[in-house]
Design a protein around this motif. Structure first.
Motif, PDB file in Angstrom:
ATOM      1  N   GLU A  28       0.835  -1.202   0.000  1.00 57.77           N
ATOM      2  CA  GLU A  28       0.000   0.000   0.000  1.00 57.77           C
ATOM      3  C   GLU A  28       0.867   1.248   0.000  1.00 57.77           C
ATOM      4  O   GLU A  28       2.069   1.190   0.293  1.00 57.77           O
ATOM      5  CB  GLU A  28      -0.934   0.010   1.216  1.00 57.77           C
ATOM      6  CG  GLU A  28      -0.201   0.104   2.542  1.00 57.77           C
ATOM      7  CD  GLU A  28      -1.086  -0.209   3.730  1.00 57.77           C
ATOM      8  OE1 GLU A  28      -1.999  -1.066   3.601  1.00 57.77           O
ATOM      9  OE2 GLU A  28      -0.867   0.384   4.806  1.00 57.77           O
TER      10      GLU A  28
ATOM     11  N   TRP B   5       0.721   5.662   0.974  1.00 54.51           N
ATOM     12  CA  TRP B   5       0.039   6.705   1.758  1.00 54.51           C
ATOM     13  C   TRP B   5       0.428   8.098   1.266  1.00 54.51           C
ATOM     14  O   TRP B   5       1.588   8.329   0.892  1.00 54.51           O
ATOM     15  CB  TRP B   5       0.431   6.573   3.226  1.00 54.51           C
ATOM     16  CG  TRP B   5      -0.063   5.321   3.874  1.00 54.51           C
ATOM     17  CD1 TRP B   5       0.468   4.061   3.752  1.00 54.51           C
ATOM     18  CD2 TRP B   5      -1.184   5.201   4.744  1.00 54.51           C
ATOM     19  NE1 TRP B   5      -0.260   3.163   4.494  1.00 54.51           N
ATOM     20  CE2 TRP B   5      -1.285   3.836   5.121  1.00 54.51           C
ATOM     21  CE3 TRP B   5      -2.118   6.110   5.247  1.00 54.51           C
ATOM     22  CZ2 TRP B   5      -2.273   3.362   5.975  1.00 54.51           C
ATOM     23  CZ3 TRP B   5      -3.106   5.640   6.104  1.00 54.51           C
ATOM     24  CH2 TRP B   5      -3.174   4.283   6.461  1.00 54.51           C
ATOM     25  N   THR B   6      -0.530   9.003   1.300  1.00 56.03           N
ATOM     26  CA  THR B   6      -0.265  10.418   1.068  1.00 56.03           C
ATOM     27  C   THR B   6      -0.940  11.212   2.186  1.00 56.03           C
ATOM     28  O   THR B   6      -1.688  10.663   2.986  1.00 56.03           O
ATOM     29  CB  THR B   6      -0.814  10.881  -0.290  1.00 56.03           C
ATOM     30  OG1 THR B   6      -2.248  10.770  -0.284  1.00 56.03           O
ATOM     31  CG2 THR B   6      -0.238  10.052  -1.433  1.00 56.03           C
TER      32      THR B   6
ATOM     33  N   ASP C 116      -4.647   5.617  -3.111  1.00 55.28           N
ATOM     34  CA  ASP C 116      -3.788   5.742  -1.941  1.00 55.28           C
ATOM     35  C   ASP C 116      -4.588   5.903  -0.655  1.00 55.28           C
ATOM     36  O   ASP C 116      -5.714   6.389  -0.653  1.00 55.28           O
ATOM     37  CB  ASP C 116      -2.822   6.921  -2.113  1.00 55.28           C
ATOM     38  CG  ASP C 116      -3.552   8.249  -2.225  1.00 55.28           C
ATOM     39  OD1 ASP C 116      -3.978   8.788  -1.186  1.00 55.28           O
ATOM     40  OD2 ASP C 116      -3.715   8.742  -3.352  1.00 55.28           O
ATOM     41  N   LYS C 117      -3.951   5.484   0.445  1.00 54.25           N
ATOM     42  CA  LYS C 117      -4.481   5.748   1.773  1.00 54.25           C
ATOM     43  C   LYS C 117      -3.945   7.104   2.234  1.00 54.25           C
ATOM     44  O   LYS C 117      -2.946   7.589   1.712  1.00 54.25           O
ATOM     45  CB  LYS C 117      -4.075   4.630   2.732  1.00 54.25           C
ATOM     46  CG  LYS C 117      -4.627   3.268   2.322  1.00 54.25           C
ATOM     47  CD  LYS C 117      -4.319   2.212   3.360  1.00 54.25           C
ATOM     48  CE  LYS C 117      -4.984   0.899   3.004  1.00 54.25           C
ATOM     49  NZ  LYS C 117      -4.823  -0.105   4.096  1.00 54.25           N
ATOM     50  N   GLU C 118      -4.627   7.709   3.201  1.00 54.21           N
ATOM     51  CA  GLU C 118      -4.236   9.046   3.634  1.00 54.21           C
ATOM     52  C   GLU C 118      -4.064   9.099   5.149  1.00 54.21           C
ATOM     53  O   GLU C 118      -4.833   8.489   5.891  1.00 54.21           O
ATOM     54  CB  GLU C 118      -5.272  10.084   3.195  1.00 54.21           C
ATOM     55  CG  GLU C 118      -5.371  10.242   1.684  1.00 54.21           C
ATOM     56  CD  GLU C 118      -6.289  11.365   1.262  1.00 54.21           C
ATOM     57  OE1 GLU C 118      -6.999  11.918   2.150  1.00 54.21           O
ATOM     58  OE2 GLU C 118      -6.306  11.704   0.067  1.00 54.21           O
ATOM     59  N   ALA C 119      -3.038   9.812   5.579  1.00 50.19           N
ATOM     60  CA  ALA C 119      -2.788  10.010   7.006  1.00 50.19           C
ATOM     61  C   ALA C 119      -1.895  11.234   7.168  1.00 50.19           C
ATOM     62  O   ALA C 119      -1.213  11.656   6.229  1.00 50.19           O
ATOM     63  CB  ALA C 119      -2.124   8.784   7.622  1.00 50.19           C
TER      64      ALA C 119
ATOM     65  N   CYS D 166       5.104  10.671  -0.903  1.00 49.11           N
ATOM     66  CA  CYS D 166       4.360   9.424  -0.784  1.00 49.11           C
ATOM     67  C   CYS D 166       5.156   8.467   0.094  1.00 49.11           C
ATOM     68  O   CYS D 166       6.382   8.418   0.012  1.00 49.11           O
ATOM     69  CB  CYS D 166       4.121   8.821  -2.171  1.00 49.11           C
ATOM     70  SG  CYS D 166       3.247   7.247  -2.170  1.00 49.11           S
TER      71      CYS D 166
END
Length: 204
Positions: A105, A107-108, A146-149, A162
């Motif tokens: 995976e 993340w952004t 993308d997943k976000e955090a 990223c």
């Protein structure tokens, strides 16, 4: 484009390892991430791209210092001419035994950013280079994969950024694959391919 490759964590970070050695080899996130990051930089340079390690030291440089280094390149090159990829290994358990998490995976930071475009390119590359059947873990609630955090390396840097989680170090099958020559090459190649896809997409 100045390409910054951030090798997640440092030698002094506690935990961040497979629960047990595999064939006598202990999978350590800081070590593995640095080895992959170095290969990614080497391969990008061989193809004519301006890539550097954000943290060449073995020590665990703070996130604030990492962000400051990235933003210094933004000051020098211009924010639009810098991108950052932070390479990590995932984990699902408590570190004491093998767990069930599996897959890849990225993340952004929350909201629409240039990091989303970078992540999409990396997702395309992951689907190409990882074995058929590898879960590509996504979050489509905002229309992209993308997943976000609010990870500091993403929110504290001004460039497209990223963070990739490259399989699970506490999943036995994932860990075996990561340590194999085939796995190391696939993880390296997907980053090189994804970053080049991103850079070329900006030229269109």
């Amino acid at each position: 484009m100045k390409i910054l490759i951030d090798n997640g964590h440092g030698v002094s970070t506690p935990g961040k390892r497979a629960p047990k050695p595999i064939a006598g080899v202990q999978l350590l996130e800081y070590k593995y991430a640095r080895e992959i990051a170095s290969e990614v930089v080497k391969n990008l340079k061989m193809q004519g791209f301006d890539a550097v390690l954000l943290v060449p030291e073995a020590a665990d440089l703070s996130l604030g210092q990492r962000c400051a280094r990235a933003n210094a390149w933004c000051d020098t090159k211009g924010t639009k001419n810098v991108c950052l990829v932070s390479i990590h290994l995932n984990a699902a358990g408590n570190g004491a035994d093998w767990a069930g998490g599996h897959g890849w995976e990225a993340w952004t930071s929350p909201g629409p950013t240039m990091g989303d475009r970078l992540a999409e390119s990396l997702y395309d590359a992951a689907q190409k280079h990882l074995p058929t059947g590898t879960p590509i873990r996504t979050d489509m609630t905002d229309g992209d994969r993308d997943k976000e955090a609010r990870f500091q390396i993403l929110t504290g840097t001004r460039c497209a950024a990223c963070l990739t989680e490259n399989l699970f170090m506490d999943n036995l099958e994932d860990a075996k694959y990561l340590l194999s020559d085939t796995g190391r090459k696939a993880i390296t190649d997907l980053h090189v391919d994804g970053i080049i896809r991103y850079v070329k997409s900006l030229e269109k």
